[in-house]
Motif scaffolding. Sequence first.
Motif, short mmCIF file in Angstrom:
data_model
loop_
_atom_site.label_atom_id
_atom_site.label_comp_id
_atom_site.label_asym_id
_atom_site.label_seq_id
_atom_site.Cartn_x
_atom_site.Cartn_y
_atom_site.Cartn_z
N VAL A 158 16.61 -25.42 7.60
CA VAL A 158 16.81 -25.78 9.00
C VAL A 158 15.78 -25.00 9.81
O VAL A 158 15.68 -23.78 9.70
N ASP A 159 15.01 -25.72 10.64
CA ASP A 159 13.94 -25.08 11.41
C ASP A 159 14.46 -24.50 12.72
O ASP A 159 15.67 -24.55 13.01
N SER A 160 13.57 -23.95 13.52
CA SER A 160 13.96 -23.31 14.78
C SER A 160 14.51 -24.30 15.80
O SER A 160 15.19 -23.90 16.75
N ALA A 161 14.26 -25.59 15.64
CA ALA A 161 14.81 -26.62 16.53
C ALA A 161 16.16 -27.12 15.99
O ALA A 161 16.70 -28.09 16.49
N ASN A 162 16.69 -26.44 14.96
CA ASN A 162 17.96 -26.79 14.34
C ASN A 162 17.91 -28.17 13.66
O ASN A 162 18.88 -28.91 13.67
N ARG A 163 16.76 -28.48 13.08
CA ARG A 163 16.58 -29.75 12.37
C ARG A 163 16.29 -29.46 10.90
O ARG A 163 15.60 -28.48 10.56
N THR A 164 16.81 -30.31 10.04
CA THR A 164 16.59 -30.15 8.60
C THR A 164 15.19 -30.63 8.25
O THR A 164 14.82 -31.77 8.51
N GLN A 165 14.41 -29.74 7.65
CA GLN A 165 13.07 -30.05 7.16
C GLN A 165 13.16 -30.12 5.64
O GLN A 165 13.74 -29.25 5.00
N ALA A 166 12.59 -31.17 5.07
CA ALA A 166 12.66 -31.36 3.62
C ALA A 166 11.26 -31.64 3.07
O ALA A 166 10.38 -32.12 3.79
N LYS A 196 4.87 -25.07 4.68
CA LYS A 196 5.52 -23.79 4.37
C LYS A 196 5.41 -23.59 2.88
O LYS A 196 5.74 -24.49 2.10
N ASN A 197 4.94 -22.41 2.48
CA ASN A 197 4.77 -22.10 1.05
C ASN A 197 3.95 -23.18 0.33
O ASN A 197 4.31 -23.64 -0.74
N ASN A 198 2.88 -23.61 0.98
CA ASN A 198 1.97 -24.62 0.44
C ASN A 198 2.63 -25.97 0.18
O ASN A 198 2.18 -26.73 -0.67
N ARG A 199 3.70 -26.27 0.89
CA ARG A 199 4.38 -27.57 0.77
C ARG A 199 4.50 -28.20 2.16
O ARG A 199 4.69 -27.52 3.15
N THR A 200 4.40 -29.52 2.20
CA THR A 200 4.54 -30.26 3.45
C THR A 200 6.01 -30.61 3.64
O THR A 200 6.63 -31.23 2.77
N PHE A 201 6.57 -30.22 4.78
CA PHE A 201 7.95 -30.51 5.13
C PHE A 201 7.98 -31.46 6.33
O PHE A 201 7.18 -31.32 7.25
N ILE A 202 8.92 -32.40 6.29
CA ILE A 202 9.08 -33.36 7.39
C ILE A 202 10.53 -33.33 7.87
O ILE A 202 11.43 -33.02 7.10
N PRO A 203 10.74 -33.64 9.16
CA PRO A 203 12.11 -33.73 9.66
C PRO A 203 12.82 -34.92 9.01
O PRO A 203 12.39 -36.06 9.16
N VAL A 204 13.88 -34.66 8.28
CA VAL A 204 14.56 -35.69 7.49
C VAL A 204 15.08 -36.83 8.37
O VAL A 204 14.89 -38.00 8.05
N ARG A 205 15.73 -36.49 9.48
CA ARG A 205 16.32 -37.54 10.33
C ARG A 205 15.23 -38.45 10.88
O ARG A 205 15.37 -39.68 10.88
N ALA A 206 14.12 -37.89 11.33
CA ALA A 206 13.05 -38.70 11.92
C ALA A 206 12.51 -39.71 10.90
O ALA A 206 12.35 -40.89 11.22
N LEU A 207 12.25 -39.25 9.68
CA LEU A 207 11.73 -40.17 8.67
C LEU A 207 12.78 -41.21 8.28
O LEU A 207 12.48 -42.40 8.21
N GLY A 208 14.00 -40.76 8.03
CA GLY A 208 15.06 -41.70 7.62
C GLY A 208 15.30 -42.79 8.65
O GLY A 208 15.35 -43.97 8.33
N GLU A 209 15.40 -42.40 9.92
CA GLU A 209 15.64 -43.39 10.96
C GLU A 209 14.42 -44.28 11.19
O GLU A 209 14.56 -45.46 11.50
N ALA A 210 13.21 -43.74 11.00
CA ALA A 210 12.00 -44.55 11.13
C ALA A 210 11.96 -45.64 10.07
O ALA A 210 11.40 -46.72 10.29
#
Length: 182
Positions: free
Chosen positions: A85-93, A149-163
């Motif tokens: 969970v990032d600083s905006a309280n969103r799940t990053q995966a 983060k740690n050489n990995r690309t993380f995306i906001p799960v909700r944004a991608l899923g809903e898109a």
Amino acid sequence: MKKLLTMLMLAVMVVTMAVTPAFAVIDIIPGNGGEGVNTTKPDPNFQWEEGGNSAQKPTNPPAVNNTIKIFVNGRQVTADVPAFVDSANRTQAPFRAIGEALGCQVTWVNETQKVICQKEGFKVEMTIGKKTFTVNGVNKTMDTAPLIKNNRTFIPVRALGEALNCNVNWDQANNTVYITSK
């Protein structure tokens, strides 16, 4: 006999109250179906006062499992790095794990720091550090941004899923994201 039973019940109540650890108590607001459970986290800087009741001092507080689980259409997604969970309280995966679990072709464009997710009539493009993204060429905005983060690309799960026209639900009690295709 009544006196004996009353004294026995009183003794059990006193003993029970004396050994119940303070950290096991939760506040529930009556009449709202339990939604008023006090979920505030304990202050890590809290100091027990000397001379207090030692039975109330937790020696080994229960472990808290903060692992975030993600399910796509009923199947748990496994990745080599955990979601957070990032600083905006969103799940990053992790981008690739989520994109592929959603049946997408995933692409990383190093020159522009962009991730592209394509699937049956959908093309989602997100750029590291940017809150704007495109879905089939149309600009959208989210309240957080993809990151590395740690050489990995993380995306906001909700944004991608809903898109990708999916339902995205968060189960707070179990730290679980459920993504289902419509």
